[in-house]
Design an enzyme around this catalytic site. Sequence first.
Site, PDB file in Angstrom:
ATOM      1  N   HIS A 122      51.647  44.089  43.456  1.00  0.00           N
ATOM      2  CA  HIS A 122      51.868  44.232  42.012  1.00  0.00           C
ATOM      3  C   HIS A 122      51.595  45.676  41.613  1.00  0.00           C
ATOM      4  O   HIS A 122      50.556  46.225  41.945  1.00  0.00           O
ATOM      5  CB  HIS A 122      50.926  43.315  41.223  1.00  0.00           C
ATOM      6  CG  HIS A 122      51.299  41.872  41.308  1.00  0.00           C
ATOM      7  ND1 HIS A 122      50.854  40.944  40.406  1.00  0.00           N
ATOM      8  CD2 HIS A 122      52.093  41.204  42.170  1.00  0.00           C
ATOM      9  CE1 HIS A 122      51.349  39.756  40.717  1.00  0.00           C
ATOM     10  NE2 HIS A 122      52.086  39.889  41.790  1.00  0.00           N
ATOM     11  N   PRO A 140      34.603  37.366  36.125  1.00  0.00           N
ATOM     12  CA  PRO A 140      35.843  37.503  36.898  1.00  0.00           C
ATOM     13  C   PRO A 140      36.936  38.386  36.280  1.00  0.00           C
ATOM     14  O   PRO A 140      37.843  38.801  36.998  1.00  0.00           O
ATOM     15  CB  PRO A 140      36.344  36.059  37.024  1.00  0.00           C
ATOM     16  CG  PRO A 140      35.686  35.317  35.912  1.00  0.00           C
ATOM     17  CD  PRO A 140      34.384  35.987  35.665  1.00  0.00           C
ATOM     18  N   LYS A 148      36.962  41.843  40.388  1.00  0.00           N
ATOM     19  CA  LYS A 148      36.208  42.806  41.200  1.00  0.00           C
ATOM     20  C   LYS A 148      35.309  42.170  42.269  1.00  0.00           C
ATOM     21  O   LYS A 148      34.881  42.859  43.204  1.00  0.00           O
ATOM     22  CB  LYS A 148      35.335  43.672  40.283  1.00  0.00           C
ATOM     23  CG  LYS A 148      36.112  44.679  39.478  1.00  0.00           C
ATOM     24  CD  LYS A 148      36.518  45.869  40.336  1.00  0.00           C
ATOM     25  CE  LYS A 148      37.709  46.604  39.765  1.00  0.00           C
ATOM     26  NZ  LYS A 148      38.942  46.454  40.527  1.00  0.00           N
ATOM     27  N   TYR A 154      47.023  39.212  31.005  1.00  0.00           N
ATOM     28  CA  TYR A 154      45.703  38.969  30.412  1.00  0.00           C
ATOM     29  C   TYR A 154      45.907  38.868  28.900  1.00  0.00           C
ATOM     30  O   TYR A 154      46.431  39.809  28.298  1.00  0.00           O
ATOM     31  CB  TYR A 154      44.759  40.142  30.674  1.00  0.00           C
ATOM     32  CG  TYR A 154      44.249  40.250  32.096  1.00  0.00           C
ATOM     33  CD1 TYR A 154      43.026  39.691  32.463  1.00  0.00           C
ATOM     34  CD2 TYR A 154      44.967  40.939  33.071  1.00  0.00           C
ATOM     35  CE1 TYR A 154      42.534  39.800  33.755  1.00  0.00           C
ATOM     36  CE2 TYR A 154      44.476  41.052  34.375  1.00  0.00           C
ATOM     37  CZ  TYR A 154      43.265  40.482  34.707  1.00  0.00           C
ATOM     38  OH  TYR A 154      42.787  40.602  35.986  1.00  0.00           O
ATOM     39  N   TYR A 157      40.903  49.292  37.628  1.00  0.00           N
ATOM     40  CA  TYR A 157      41.479  48.039  38.120  1.00  0.00           C
ATOM     41  C   TYR A 157      41.909  48.157  39.581  1.00  0.00           C
ATOM     42  O   TYR A 157      41.634  47.271  40.397  1.00  0.00           O
ATOM     43  CB  TYR A 157      42.662  47.602  37.229  1.00  0.00           C
ATOM     44  CG  TYR A 157      42.986  46.131  37.358  1.00  0.00           C
ATOM     45  CD1 TYR A 157      43.550  45.623  38.526  1.00  0.00           C
ATOM     46  CD2 TYR A 157      42.693  45.236  36.332  1.00  0.00           C
ATOM     47  CE1 TYR A 157      43.820  44.277  38.665  1.00  0.00           C
ATOM     48  CE2 TYR A 157      42.965  43.878  36.473  1.00  0.00           C
ATOM     49  CZ  TYR A 157      43.527  43.414  37.636  1.00  0.00           C
ATOM     50  OH  TYR A 157      43.786  42.072  37.776  1.00  0.00           O
TER      51      TYR A 157
HETATM   52  C1  DHB Z   1      42.733  36.213  39.411  1.00  0.00           C
HETATM   53  C2  DHB Z   1      41.380  36.153  39.139  1.00  0.00           C
HETATM   54  C3  DHB Z   1      40.824  37.089  38.323  1.00  0.00           C
HETATM   55  O1  DHB Z   1      39.503  37.069  38.060  1.00  0.00           O
HETATM   56  C4  DHB Z   1      41.582  38.093  37.752  1.00  0.00           C
HETATM   57  O2  DHB Z   1      40.992  39.000  36.934  1.00  0.00           O
HETATM   58  C5  DHB Z   1      42.926  38.149  38.033  1.00  0.00           C
HETATM   59  C6  DHB Z   1      43.507  37.203  38.865  1.00  0.00           C
HETATM   60  C7  DHB Z   1      43.338  35.183  40.289  1.00  0.00           C
HETATM   61  O3  DHB Z   1      42.632  34.268  40.716  1.00  0.00           O
HETATM   62  O4  DHB Z   1      44.553  35.259  40.532  1.00  0.00           O
END
Ligand code: DHB
Length: 380
Positions: free
Chosen positions: A57, A277, A281, A185, A369
């Site tokens: 991506h 999450p 990271k 997001y 990121y």
């Molecule tokens: C996923 C999990 C995440 O915490 C995130 O920020 C982006 C993607 C995932 O499980 O695909």
Amino acid sequence: MLGRLLELNGIDSVILENRSKDYVIERVRAGVLEQGTVDLMVASGVGDRLHREGLRHDGVWLAFKGDRRHIDFRGLTGQSIVVYGQNEVVKDYIAARESSGHPLHFEISNVSVDQIESATPKVRYHHDGADHELVCDYIAGCDGFHGICRSAIPTTHLHLYEKAYPFAWLGILATAAPSSEELVYALHERGFALFSMRSPQVTRLYLQCSPDEDIAHWPDDRIWHELERRLQTSDGWRLNQGPIFQKGVTPMRSFVADPMRYGNLFLAGDAAHIVPPTGAKGLNLAAADIRVLAHALVTHYKLGNSGELESYSETCLRRIWKAQRFSWWMTSMLHRFGTEADFDYHRQLAELDYVTGSQAGMTSLAENYVGLPIDTDIPV
Ligand code: DHB
């Protein structure tokens, strides 16, 4: 990861896991790999399936007020991310370990660590109907937040930093083709939502819920309805739906233990730090710890130089705190905290507008990121 890097450098290790092999391979967790984590896998000779099945991506979307704004990681930083399930990473490392024949024991019990201040720290455990004692040079505590290693360090030698969040994520996997090529997001009045994926056939979705959410109150229809509301944008983008085959609630916490070493016990990954999450990271930080620890151990055994072992904790924590900051910031920007006045919601919307409209704002998000630089080389 550590066992593999040591093995490639001729250093023996024994890996102990209290769960079964099926459990660790099937347990669904995060799924975004930074380039540094991809590089580590490739250098370790476990990158073949990642190359075939990983989804590269070049950016992500941030959605708010019905709008969808793109952050172009590749254009801004020259780097990308790869979507590949954490359990797939684990599966590939297990296969490599099993084919090399180095010891990896599942379903051990009664594990304890002892004499960690001495030159011969011990691990005791029960496996295959017998008690065992391993006399080691070093112990790597890669046993997660609830593991036994951190608690073997005297509390007087450990500073713990912690932050709780008043929400969690309800996550699902569904058999549905991803309806966007990149992650989305979203901050919505009703709370956060995240669109992600695992493969061209499987969509991964999350929505903000309460920390004590009872999954039984979330039949599939309710989940889809809520996700649709939070993720729909006025450009006509809609979710593809399909049968949900996995559901779970992910708690949110920021946590750091300092130092990450006591005597000859080294902590790595979730045993030493947890991030919320948002921003994906957790696994990447664990992989960065392992790169630093493996390099330090190889330097010690090959060159007789223990300087990197001495500075392990400091080296890791400098970068970990930056990832803590980023994960906290993404979480704060994208969730409803419940108690906030309208002022805070409008401030969050303004922040999203700024961060997606300014080159400096977008670059800052992008470089965090895709992963901040790791100063240590991969020791292979
Ligand atoms: C996923 C999990 C995440 O915490 C995130 O920020 C982006 C993607 C995932 O499980 O695909």
